[in-house]
Enzyme design. Sequence first.
Site, PDB file in Angstrom:
ATOM      1  N   GLY A   4       0.185 -11.105  -7.466  1.00  0.00           N
ATOM      2  CA  GLY A   4       0.830 -10.123  -8.332  1.00  0.00           C
ATOM      3  C   GLY A   4       0.433  -8.726  -7.917  1.00  0.00           C
ATOM      4  O   GLY A   4      -0.044  -8.512  -6.806  1.00  0.00           O
ATOM      5  N   HIS A   5       0.594  -7.768  -8.829  1.00  0.00           N
ATOM      6  CA  HIS A   5       0.325  -6.362  -8.513  1.00  0.00           C
ATOM      7  C   HIS A   5      -1.043  -5.898  -8.992  1.00  0.00           C
ATOM      8  O   HIS A   5      -1.375  -4.724  -8.856  1.00  0.00           O
ATOM      9  CB  HIS A   5       1.410  -5.465  -9.128  1.00  0.00           C
ATOM     10  CG  HIS A   5       2.737  -5.609  -8.443  1.00  0.00           C
ATOM     11  ND1 HIS A   5       3.833  -4.848  -8.780  1.00  0.00           N
ATOM     12  CD2 HIS A   5       3.145  -6.415  -7.440  1.00  0.00           C
ATOM     13  CE1 HIS A   5       4.859  -5.181  -8.012  1.00  0.00           C
ATOM     14  NE2 HIS A   5       4.464  -6.147  -7.201  1.00  0.00           N
ATOM     15  N   GLY A   6      -1.832  -6.790  -9.584  1.00  0.00           N
ATOM     16  CA  GLY A   6      -3.141  -6.391 -10.095  1.00  0.00           C
ATOM     17  C   GLY A   6      -3.042  -5.833 -11.501  1.00  0.00           C
ATOM     18  O   GLY A   6      -2.062  -6.048 -12.211  1.00  0.00           O
TER      19      GLY A   6
END
Length: 204
Positions: free
Chosen positions: A10-12
């Site tokens: 994911g993007h964090g």
Amino acid sequence: LIQNVNCGPGHGISIGSLGKYKEEEPVEGVTVKGCTLKGTTNGVRIKTWPNEPGTITVNDMKFEDITMDNVQNPVIIDQEYCPNNQCSKGTPSKVKISKVSIKGIKGTSATKEGIILACSSGVPCEGVEIGDVTLTYNGAPVTATCTNVKPTITGKAPACGEAATDTKESDSTTDKKSSDSATDKKSSDSATDKKESTDKKAKQ
């Protein structure tokens, strides 16, 4: 409070993006702790837009005791957030970031630059603290890059433009260098004395 979250891919975990709209409100008192991120494109991040009207403040952010597992950009403040380069960076971000604590970050990075602090040239970041960041990239300590910010470094953590070193060890190395330098000088003086003595004898 964001605590004990496991995530990835994911993007964090990001605060933002911020500053794109005039009517946004300040963001303060956010703590992210005890989390694990695996294979994400960012770790913990604050992102703000350049060239936009928002003038809010971001204050009292804590990122603590976080484990990274092969994460790109594990720790990042990005005040030039511009996805797919579809915006202008002509005017710096007007969002003021202050009092950010980044402590106890461990694990592995997928990039050499484990810490990127890209703050605004218009309103530079203030009160950023980095402590005990022991991230590695391919087995070696990560580096940190910093723009428009002067973070306070404690414990083992990379200073801006360098890989992680313990501040104590660093001082010890400096002391040793000074000591070596003094020894070299002594040897050099001794060699000079010896030469002068030999020259004198030769003249006699």
